[in-house]
Design an enzyme around this catalytic site. Structure first.
Site, short mmCIF file in Angstrom:
data_model
loop_
_atom_site.label_atom_id
_atom_site.label_comp_id
_atom_site.label_asym_id
_atom_site.label_seq_id
_atom_site.Cartn_x
_atom_site.Cartn_y
_atom_site.Cartn_z
N ASP A 8 29.73 -25.34 35.44
CA ASP A 8 30.86 -26.08 34.88
C ASP A 8 32.15 -25.49 35.43
O ASP A 8 32.36 -24.27 35.37
CB ASP A 8 30.86 -25.99 33.35
CG ASP A 8 29.75 -26.80 32.73
OD1 ASP A 8 29.06 -27.54 33.45
OD2 ASP A 8 29.57 -26.72 31.49
N ASP A 129 26.49 -38.58 26.17
CA ASP A 129 26.98 -37.39 25.47
C ASP A 129 27.16 -37.72 23.99
O ASP A 129 27.98 -38.57 23.63
CB ASP A 129 28.30 -36.94 26.07
CG ASP A 129 28.18 -36.70 27.58
OD1 ASP A 129 27.18 -36.09 27.98
OD2 ASP A 129 29.08 -37.12 28.34
#
Length: 241
Positions: A8, A129
């Site tokens: 990330d 998500d």
């Protein structure tokens, strides 16, 4: 089952955040390309890269770091974060990304996602998500009225390569996988599901593989991997057995 170490990106660095809260970012490596090489050398077959800044900005922000990762490794990379248009997708595929992940675009522009999947077979994935049962978009800063299975069904016949289902409520918290979150989507559609959010130990990989119903195709490894709670050899052995 394929395991995807997560890289990330925030401010050009490899970080982990908790439940999507950018203020909780912990830097694990200031050199994302070096981190990519570490995971490739450990034996992983894929990398899962997310431009966190880009997911909020709606455009590529950490593109230099992504390009450095692509130059550093030969294993395939799937990339998400800030990809909103066909031009964005085309640019990343031409740059060397093997699979582009679309999250916000899957909610706001489903027909564009379908066109992309038809144009680039096996190279488009949809990010689902989920926070408190609802799909979140725009870098998880905005919640929708959609649930995970409803969004997944939109793309049942679109030809997308995978659904990356993230349990935001557990992401980065090392609380253990909520197997039912991922299993419910896997059982609903014929698209391969990749589980993300909450992995705490190798037991989560084993539990995911052992669940009844449609097999979950993959899992993203994040903070537990970086913190040493799960070692690459044992994770890979559990996934391949």
């Amino acid at each position: 089952m394929i395991l995807y170490p997560a890289i990330d990106l925030k401010d050009g660095q490899c970080v982990r955040v908790v439940r999507g809260d950018m203020s909780t970012a912990t830097v694990f490596n200031a050199d994302p390309a070096a981190q990519a090489r570490t995971w490739a050398q450990a034996g992983f077959d894929w990398l899962h890269v997310v431009d966190l800044d880009g997911s909020i900005a709606g455009r590529a922000v950490n593109d230099a770091a992504v390009k450095a990762i692509l130059a550093a490794v030969s294993i395939p990379v799937q990339l998400g974060g800030g990809v909103r248009t066909l031009k964005d997708i085309e640019g990343w595929i031409e740059t060397g990304v093997s699979r582009v992940i679309l999250g916000t675009a899957a909610v706001r522009s489903p027909e564009m996602v379908r066109r992309a999947a038809a144009r680039w077979p096996e190279q488009i994935a949809v990010s689902v998500d989920v926070r408190a049962g609802r799909v979140a978009i725009e870098g998880w800063t905005e919640e929708t009225e959609l649930d995970a299975r409803t969004l997944a069904r939109r793309f049942e016949d679109a030809g997308v390569a995978a659904l990356i289902v993230t349990d935001i409520d557990r992401d980065g918290a090392q609380q253990g996988f909520n197997i039912e979150v991922f299993g419910a989507v896997a059982d609903e559609v014929g698209i391969p599901v990749i589980a993300a959010g909450g992995l705490a130990s190798v037991e989560d990989v084993k539990r995911l593989k052992a669940r009844g119903g449609t097999p979950v195709a993959g899992a993203v490894l994040g903070r537990a991997l970086y913190a040493g709670a799960i070692a690459p050899p044992e994770a890979l052995a559990a996934a391949r057995c």
